[in-house]
Scaffold this active site. Sequence first.
Site, PDB file in Angstrom:
ATOM      1  N   GLY A  58       0.771  -1.244   0.000  1.00  0.00           N
ATOM      2  CA  GLY A  58       0.000   0.000   0.000  1.00  0.00           C
ATOM      3  C   GLY A  58       0.797   1.286   0.000  1.00  0.00           C
ATOM      4  O   GLY A  58       0.335   2.291  -0.532  1.00  0.00           O
ATOM      5  N   GLU A  77       3.929   3.893   6.222  1.00  0.00           N
ATOM      6  CA  GLU A  77       2.694   3.161   5.950  1.00  0.00           C
ATOM      7  C   GLU A  77       1.737   4.051   5.158  1.00  0.00           C
ATOM      8  O   GLU A  77       1.777   5.278   5.277  1.00  0.00           O
ATOM      9  CB  GLU A  77       1.990   2.785   7.262  1.00  0.00           C
ATOM     10  CG  GLU A  77       2.399   1.446   7.840  1.00  0.00           C
ATOM     11  CD  GLU A  77       1.719   0.270   7.134  1.00  0.00           C
ATOM     12  OE1 GLU A  77       1.321   0.411   5.974  1.00  0.00           O
ATOM     13  OE2 GLU A  77       1.594  -0.780   7.785  1.00  0.00           O
ATOM     14  N   ASP A  78       0.861   3.429   4.392  1.00  0.00           N
ATOM     15  CA  ASP A  78      -0.217   4.186   3.751  1.00  0.00           C
ATOM     16  C   ASP A  78      -1.332   4.478   4.753  1.00  0.00           C
ATOM     17  O   ASP A  78      -1.904   5.563   4.746  1.00  0.00           O
ATOM     18  CB  ASP A  78      -0.765   3.433   2.526  1.00  0.00           C
ATOM     19  CG  ASP A  78      -1.194   2.011   2.844  1.00  0.00           C
ATOM     20  OD1 ASP A  78      -0.687   1.433   3.829  1.00  0.00           O
ATOM     21  OD2 ASP A  78      -2.023   1.458   2.108  1.00  0.00           O
ATOM     22  N   ASP A 113      -4.897   1.516  10.759  1.00  0.00           N
ATOM     23  CA  ASP A 113      -6.319   1.265  11.036  1.00  0.00           C
ATOM     24  C   ASP A 113      -6.413   0.773  12.486  1.00  0.00           C
ATOM     25  O   ASP A 113      -6.482   1.572  13.418  1.00  0.00           O
ATOM     26  CB  ASP A 113      -6.808   0.242  10.014  1.00  0.00           C
ATOM     27  CG  ASP A 113      -8.300  -0.003  10.047  1.00  0.00           C
ATOM     28  OD1 ASP A 113      -8.905   0.148  11.108  1.00  0.00           O
ATOM     29  OD2 ASP A 113      -8.875  -0.364   9.009  1.00  0.00           O
ATOM     30  N   VAL A 129     -11.302   3.216   2.353  1.00  0.00           N
ATOM     31  CA  VAL A 129     -10.656   4.150   1.428  1.00  0.00           C
ATOM     32  C   VAL A 129      -9.895   3.398   0.341  1.00  0.00           C
ATOM     33  O   VAL A 129      -9.348   2.315   0.577  1.00  0.00           O
ATOM     34  CB  VAL A 129      -9.693   5.127   2.165  1.00  0.00           C
ATOM     35  CG1 VAL A 129     -10.436   6.318   2.713  1.00  0.00           C
ATOM     36  CG2 VAL A 129      -8.905   4.426   3.265  1.00  0.00           C
ATOM     37  N   ASP A 175      -5.914  -0.368  -1.980  1.00  0.00           N
ATOM     38  CA  ASP A 175      -6.654  -1.229  -2.914  1.00  0.00           C
ATOM     39  C   ASP A 175      -7.988  -1.690  -2.364  1.00  0.00           C
ATOM     40  O   ASP A 175      -8.252  -1.622  -1.165  1.00  0.00           O
ATOM     41  CB  ASP A 175      -5.818  -2.479  -3.207  1.00  0.00           C
ATOM     42  CG  ASP A 175      -5.790  -3.431  -2.015  1.00  0.00           C
ATOM     43  OD1 ASP A 175      -5.402  -2.989  -0.909  1.00  0.00           O
ATOM     44  OD2 ASP A 175      -6.183  -4.606  -2.161  1.00  0.00           O
TER      45      ASP A 175
HETATM   46  C1  PRP Z   1      -2.987  -2.347   5.095  1.00  0.00           C
HETATM   47  C2  PRP Z   1      -2.061  -1.158   5.312  1.00  0.00           C
HETATM   48  C3  PRP Z   1      -1.394  -1.466   6.612  1.00  0.00           C
HETATM   49  C4  PRP Z   1      -2.460  -2.243   7.368  1.00  0.00           C
HETATM   50  C5  PRP Z   1      -3.146  -1.318   8.342  1.00  0.00           C
HETATM   51  O1  PRP Z   1      -2.272  -3.372   4.473  1.00  0.00           O
HETATM   52  O2  PRP Z   1      -1.145  -1.006   4.261  1.00  0.00           O
HETATM   53  O3  PRP Z   1      -0.233  -2.260   6.457  1.00  0.00           O
HETATM   54  O4  PRP Z   1      -3.387  -2.724   6.402  1.00  0.00           O
HETATM   55  O5  PRP Z   1      -4.121  -2.009   9.081  1.00  0.00           O
HETATM   56  P1  PRP Z   1      -3.980  -2.241  10.660  1.00  0.00           P
HETATM   57  O6  PRP Z   1      -3.636  -0.913  11.279  1.00  0.00           O
HETATM   58  O7  PRP Z   1      -5.370  -2.698  11.038  1.00  0.00           O
HETATM   59  O8  PRP Z   1      -2.946  -3.287  10.897  1.00  0.00           O
HETATM   60  P2  PRP Z   1      -2.961  -4.600   3.720  1.00  0.00           P
HETATM   61  O9  PRP Z   1      -2.954  -5.803   4.599  1.00  0.00           O
HETATM   62  O10 PRP Z   1      -4.281  -4.179   3.166  1.00  0.00           O
HETATM   63  O11 PRP Z   1      -1.947  -4.913   2.554  1.00  0.00           O
HETATM   64  P3  PRP Z   1      -1.526  -4.004   1.325  1.00  0.00           P
HETATM   65  O12 PRP Z   1      -0.677  -2.888   1.883  1.00  0.00           O
HETATM   66  O13 PRP Z   1      -0.757  -4.916   0.456  1.00  0.00           O
HETATM   67  O14 PRP Z   1      -2.779  -3.471   0.661  1.00  0.00           O
END
Ligand code: PRP
Length: 189
Positions: A53, A108-109, A112, A162, A168
Site C-alpha cells: 500500500g 505506511e499508507d 487502522d 478508502v 486497494d
Molecule cells: C494495510 C495497510 C497497513 C495495514 C493497516 O495493508 O497497508 O499495512 O493494512 O491495518 P492495521 O492498522 O489494522 O494493521 P494490507 O494488509 O491491506 O496490505 P496491502 O498494503 O498490500 O494493501
Amino acid sequence: MDLYTPEFVHCNGEKFRVYLTHEEIQDRVKKIGQKISNDFYDRHPIFIGVLNGSFIFLSDLMRYVHIPCEVDFLKLSSYGDEKVSSGQVTELKEIDADIRGRHVILVEDIVDTGLSMKFLIEKLKRSHPASLTSVSLLHKSDQTQHNVQLDYVGFRIPSLFVLGYGLDFAQEGRNLAQIYIIDKKVPDN
Ligand code: PRP
C-alpha cells in the site's frame, strides 16, 4: 502527465467518489517531506516502505525530501482481499538493509487497528536502529486499538473504507491518483 483522477470510479462492483483530491494529498505530502528534511538534515535516514500500500505515498514523499536518504521495503498483509482487517499480520518480505545504528523512517499508507504498525515497530526495534520514526499518510484514529507511536500523519480520517493512491480493494484501484470512499446513495423516502 495525465494522472488517473476521475471524480467517480467503479471498483469490484462498488461505486466510489473522491474524498481527498490530488492537490490536497500533494500539499500534505510535500509538507511532511519538508518537515522530515528539516528534522533529519544531518542523519542520512533510511525509509522503509510497507508493501504494497505505501509504494505511491513513499515515492511521492521521498521526492519532497531534499537530504541524502535511502530506501528499502518490507511486505506485510493483514487485510487479504477483504474490506476489514483480518486481525492477523503475515510477514511476506523482509528488508535487505542492515538498520543497526541507522535512523529508520517507517512508512505506511494507513494505520487502522494499529496492529501492523505495532508489529513492525516491535520487530524493527529488535535490530537496534539509532532511531525509529513512523509515518502514515492516513490514520483511522477511532479504529486504532493498539498503542502505536505515530510521528508524522498526513490525514486523520473517520472509519471509512478508502481506495486509491496505493490503497486497494481486492488488489484493484491502487493506480488512482486520489483517495476515494464508497459513494452511498441517500435512500428515497
Ligand atoms: C494495510 C495497510 C497497513 C495495514 C493497516 O495493508 O497497508 O499495512 O493494512 O491495518 P492495521 O492498522 O489494522 O494493521 P494490507 O494488509 O491491506 O496490505 P496491502 O498494503 O498490500 O494493501
